[in-house]
Design a protein around this motif. Structure first.
Motif, mmCIF file in Angstrom:
data_model
loop_
_atom_site.group_PDB
_atom_site.id
_atom_site.type_symbol
_atom_site.label_atom_id
_atom_site.label_comp_id
_atom_site.label_asym_id
_atom_site.label_seq_id
_atom_site.Cartn_x
_atom_site.Cartn_y
_atom_site.Cartn_z
ATOM 1 N N HIS A 1 -20.578 -63.879 -17.326
ATOM 2 C CA HIS A 1 -19.617 -64.398 -18.307
ATOM 3 C C HIS A 1 -20.240 -64.435 -19.702
ATOM 4 O O HIS A 1 -19.596 -64.068 -20.696
ATOM 5 C CB HIS A 1 -19.158 -65.794 -17.899
ATOM 6 N N ASP B 1 -22.816 -65.281 -11.742
ATOM 7 C CA ASP B 1 -21.486 -65.386 -12.342
ATOM 8 C C ASP B 1 -21.564 -65.916 -13.770
ATOM 9 O O ASP B 1 -20.907 -65.396 -14.678
ATOM 10 C CB ASP B 1 -20.596 -66.300 -11.497
ATOM 11 N N PHE B 2 -22.367 -66.965 -13.964
ATOM 12 C CA PHE B 2 -22.481 -67.552 -15.300
ATOM 13 C C PHE B 2 -23.075 -66.552 -16.282
ATOM 14 O O PHE B 2 -22.579 -66.387 -17.411
ATOM 15 C CB PHE B 2 -23.355 -68.812 -15.240
ATOM 16 N N THR C 1 -29.111 -66.223 -8.042
ATOM 17 C CA THR C 1 -28.152 -66.746 -7.061
ATOM 18 C C THR C 1 -26.745 -66.391 -7.526
ATOM 19 O O THR C 1 -26.533 -65.982 -8.674
ATOM 20 C CB THR C 1 -28.272 -68.268 -6.941
ATOM 21 N N ASP C 2 -25.779 -66.538 -6.636
ATOM 22 C CA ASP C 2 -24.414 -66.162 -7.005
ATOM 23 C C ASP C 2 -23.883 -66.989 -8.176
ATOM 24 O O ASP C 2 -23.176 -66.474 -9.044
ATOM 25 C CB ASP C 2 -23.486 -66.270 -5.791
ATOM 26 N N TYR C 3 -24.245 -68.289 -8.231
ATOM 27 C CA TYR C 3 -23.766 -69.134 -9.323
ATOM 28 C C TYR C 3 -24.356 -68.684 -10.655
ATOM 29 O O TYR C 3 -23.642 -68.561 -11.662
ATOM 30 C CB TYR C 3 -24.128 -70.600 -9.066
ATOM 31 N N ASN C 4 -25.662 -68.441 -10.679
ATOM 32 C CA ASN C 4 -26.304 -67.986 -11.907
ATOM 33 C C ASN C 4 -25.806 -66.599 -12.304
ATOM 34 O O ASN C 4 -25.651 -66.298 -13.493
ATOM 35 C CB ASN C 4 -27.822 -67.971 -11.738
#
Length: 238
Positions: free
Chosen positions: A205, A201-202, A196-199
């Motif tokens: 990083h 991005d994390f 997913t987009d949240y995972n």
């Protein structure tokens, strides 16, 4: 200090297709006369076209961003603006290396000839891509040459002497560190596609943080051993 701006990490994104969902039966018939309850839609998850990374020429990453639909110079400029805000021009690098720097420079000039980037930074094509740029492109050849031999950019090209006492020119920076980072990131392309987009991005990083630690550790060992990376021959690019 120079900044090396990456090309792309091929196809990091999501190709997941959502389920077929029936529409409410009270809706009007579909375009082919089918009943409302028979009209179906396929909802496709959004995806990124590529990831752009920004790093110092020593290899340490300092930022990244997503490009959608294409790797357009307007999106690349947006990522640069987010990483180096206009209200802090003193933090902007003197040089930005990018595989399509000539088109990025032309975009900046045509969109805003008073853009602060034109006062703080010179945009250069990295050496690997520069050899494929047209010799007839005056803007590229004049302003985006990564290793000019006419002495106009002493911060980019330095003079050395070999063991036989013969002088030669060498590039002061490794302009391919971004490509090296992209090659490393490509090994994680498979799992990144499913996130997913949240995972996503994390995880990006975390990957860049680990790469930064690894790069700084390697450079620290080189300093302790009294070694450094060799210069990069610029004679063939003059």
């Amino acid at each position: 200090m120079a900044n090396s701006q990456s090309a792309l990490v091929n196809g990091i994104g999501s190709d997941t297709m959502g389920p077929q969902i029936p529409i409410h039966p009270n809706l009007p018939p579909g375009p082919n006369g089918e009943e409302g309850s028979q009209v179906t839609h396929q909802f496709k998850a959004g995806k990124t076209y590529c990831v752009q990374t920004i790093q110092w020429a020593c290899g340490v990453p300092i930022g990244w961003g997503k490009c959608y639909k294409s790797e357009s110079v307007s999106q690349v400029l947006g990522i640069l603006n987010n990483t180096f805000p206009e209200n802090a021009p003193q933090d902007r690098p003197s040089f930005v290396f990018y595989d399509n720097a000539c088109k990025l420079l032309a975009h900046i000039i045509t969109q805003n000839s008073d853009d602060a980037w034109l006062d703080t930074t010179r945009f250069l094509v990295d050496s690997w891509h520069y050899v494929n740029h047209r010799a007839t492109d005056v803007l590229c050849q004049t302003w985006c040459n990564p290793a000019p031999a006419d002495g106009s950019q002493p911060d980019l090209v330095i003079k050395h002497t070999d063991e036989e006492g013969q002088p030669f020119l060498a590039r002061a920076y490794n302009t391919e560190t971004a490509e090296q980072l992209n090659a490393w990131l490509s090994s994680f392309e498979g799992p990144l596609r499913q996130m997913t987009d949240y995972n996503f991005d994390f995880f990006m990083h975390v990957l860049l943080y680990l790469y930064k630690d690894s790069t700084e550790s390697r450079q620290g060992n080189q300093r302790e051993e009294g070694t450094s990376e060799q210069g990069y021959d610029a004679q063939s690019e003059t």
